[in-house]
Design a protein around this motif. Structure first.
Motif, PDB file in Angstrom:
ATOM      1  N   HIS A  53       0.572   3.956   2.066  1.00 36.41           N
ATOM      2  CA  HIS A  53       0.505   4.707   3.317  1.00 36.41           C
ATOM      3  C   HIS A  53       0.975   3.820   4.456  1.00 36.41           C
ATOM      4  CE1 HIS A  53      -3.357   2.575   3.147  1.00 36.41           C
ATOM      5  NE2 HIS A  53      -3.239   2.515   4.471  1.00 36.41           N
ATOM      6  N   GLU A  63      -4.168  11.308   7.307  1.00 35.83           N
ATOM      7  CA  GLU A  63      -5.526  11.051   6.849  1.00 35.83           C
ATOM      8  C   GLU A  63      -6.153  10.018   7.777  1.00 35.83           C
ATOM      9  OE1 GLU A  63      -6.595   8.639   3.057  1.00 35.83           O
ATOM     10  OE2 GLU A  63      -6.343  10.732   2.440  1.00 35.83           O
ATOM     11  N   THR A  64      -7.320  10.324   8.291  1.00 40.24           N
ATOM     12  CA  THR A  64      -8.014   9.360   9.138  1.00 40.24           C
ATOM     13  C   THR A  64      -8.387   8.153   8.291  1.00 40.24           C
ATOM     14  OG1 THR A  64      -8.884  11.144  10.508  1.00 40.24           O
ATOM     15  CG2 THR A  64      -9.976   9.015  10.696  1.00 40.24           C
ATOM     16  N   SER A  65      -8.121   6.975   8.812  1.00 44.46           N
ATOM     17  CA  SER A  65      -8.397   5.741   8.079  1.00 44.46           C
ATOM     18  C   SER A  65      -9.896   5.567   7.870  1.00 44.46           C
ATOM     19  CB  SER A  65      -7.847   4.550   8.860  1.00 44.46           C
ATOM     20  OG  SER A  65      -8.301   3.336   8.306  1.00 44.46           O
ATOM     21  N   ARG A 120      -7.480   5.215  13.628  1.00 47.21           N
ATOM     22  CA  ARG A 120      -6.153   5.107  13.021  1.00 47.21           C
ATOM     23  C   ARG A 120      -5.910   6.269  12.056  1.00 47.21           C
ATOM     24  NH1 ARG A 120      -5.719   0.242   9.457  1.00 47.21           N
ATOM     25  NH2 ARG A 120      -5.895   1.722   7.762  1.00 47.21           N
ATOM     26  N   ASP A 142      -3.535   7.399   8.897  1.00 47.08           N
ATOM     27  CA  ASP A 142      -2.611   6.952   7.858  1.00 47.08           C
ATOM     28  C   ASP A 142      -1.751   8.126   7.425  1.00 47.08           C
ATOM     29  OD1 ASP A 142      -3.717   4.382   7.857  1.00 47.08           O
ATOM     30  OD2 ASP A 142      -5.197   4.923   6.335  1.00 47.08           O
ATOM     31  N   ARG A 163       0.622   9.491   4.334  1.00 53.14           N
ATOM     32  CA  ARG A 163       0.942   9.271   2.918  1.00 53.14           C
ATOM     33  C   ARG A 163       1.701  10.463   2.368  1.00 53.14           C
ATOM     34  NH1 ARG A 163      -3.059   6.971   0.358  1.00 53.14           N
ATOM     35  NH2 ARG A 163      -4.346   6.654   2.168  1.00 53.14           N
ATOM     36  N   THR A 179       0.975   3.611   9.078  1.00 53.54           N
ATOM     37  CA  THR A 179       0.545   4.173  10.350  1.00 53.54           C
ATOM     38  C   THR A 179       1.784   4.711  11.057  1.00 53.54           C
ATOM     39  OG1 THR A 179       0.866   2.116  11.579  1.00 53.54           O
ATOM     40  CG2 THR A 179      -1.308   2.451  10.529  1.00 53.54           C
ATOM     41  N   ARG A 221       0.834  -1.204   0.000  1.00 50.05           N
ATOM     42  CA  ARG A 221       0.000   0.000   0.000  1.00 50.05           C
ATOM     43  C   ARG A 221       0.863   1.247   0.000  1.00 50.05           C
ATOM     44  NH1 ARG A 221      -0.680  -1.833   5.644  1.00 50.05           N
ATOM     45  NH2 ARG A 221      -0.109  -0.085   6.965  1.00 50.05           N
ATOM     46  N   GLU A 246     -11.175   2.687   7.291  1.00 48.92           N
ATOM     47  CA  GLU A 246     -11.490   1.395   7.891  1.00 48.92           C
ATOM     48  C   GLU A 246     -11.611   1.474   9.409  1.00 48.92           C
ATOM     49  OE1 GLU A 246      -8.022  -0.414   6.478  1.00 48.92           O
ATOM     50  OE2 GLU A 246      -8.621  -0.147   4.406  1.00 48.92           O
ATOM     51  N   ASP A 247     -10.786   2.302  10.021  1.00 50.21           N
ATOM     52  CA  ASP A 247     -10.762   2.420  11.483  1.00 50.21           C
ATOM     53  C   ASP A 247     -10.539   3.887  11.825  1.00 50.21           C
ATOM     54  OD1 ASP A 247     -10.236   2.439  14.188  1.00 50.21           O
ATOM     55  OD2 ASP A 247      -8.815   0.772  14.136  1.00 50.21           O
ATOM     56  N   ARG A 248     -11.586   4.571  12.234  1.00 48.18           N
ATOM     57  CA  ARG A 248     -11.533   6.015  12.473  1.00 48.18           C
ATOM     58  C   ARG A 248     -10.532   6.398  13.561  1.00 48.18           C
ATOM     59  NH1 ARG A 248     -13.296   8.834   8.635  1.00 48.18           N
ATOM     60  NH2 ARG A 248     -13.919  10.522   9.969  1.00 48.18           N
TER      61      ARG A 248
END
Length: 143
Positions: A59, A92-94, A100, A102, A104, A61, A57, A96-98
């Protein structure tokens, strides 16, 4: 393994290990100097490369970046803060999981990394034969 049962290392093996370490250090020095010439710290360059080169990917964490750079979590946060200020990365807020965040590269970060990567590839083409030879000797037990 106890020292008494280990096979002794020969002078030529020490020489090969030292030559390999020296070749690696020369490459790292080249990399550090190239980063500084581009207006980055060596650690910033390493961070950009770790983000872009993360498997699967584009990006990472904060924790993944800390692991890739072998630094503490809070040090990674500070590094990311500085990269954000330089507009090299963005948080950037993920989706999939707010909880987390990311990290980039920005367009500016991508451009700087691309220039540095091209320089590094050229340097590796120049020193590749020496590194390959040293690795081969090390792998054959001559080290």
């Amino acid at each position: 393994m106890p020292a008494t049962t280990r096979k002794r290392i020969s002078k030529s093996q020490y020489e090969n290990l030292a030559a390999f370490r020296y070749a690696l250090r020369k490459f790292l020095r080249f990399s550090e100097d190239a980063a500084v010439a581009a207006g980055l710290t060596p650690q910033q360059h390493q961070a950009l490369l770790a983000i872009k080169g993360f498997p699967g990917r584009d990006h990472v964490t904060v924790g993944e970046l800390a692991e890739r750079l072998q630094i503490k979590h809070h040090s990674a946060v500070g590094l990311i803060d500085r990269l954000v200020l330089e507009e090299l990365v963005e948080r950037e807020t993920s989706a999939e999981d707010r909880r987390r965040v990311d990290i980039r590269l920005t367009e500016r970060g991508e451009g700087m990394l691309e220039e540095l990567a091209a320089l590094h590839r050229e340097q590796l083409k120049r020193i590749g034969p020496e590194l390959s030879s040293l690795l081969q000797r090390l792998g054959q037990g001559e080290a």
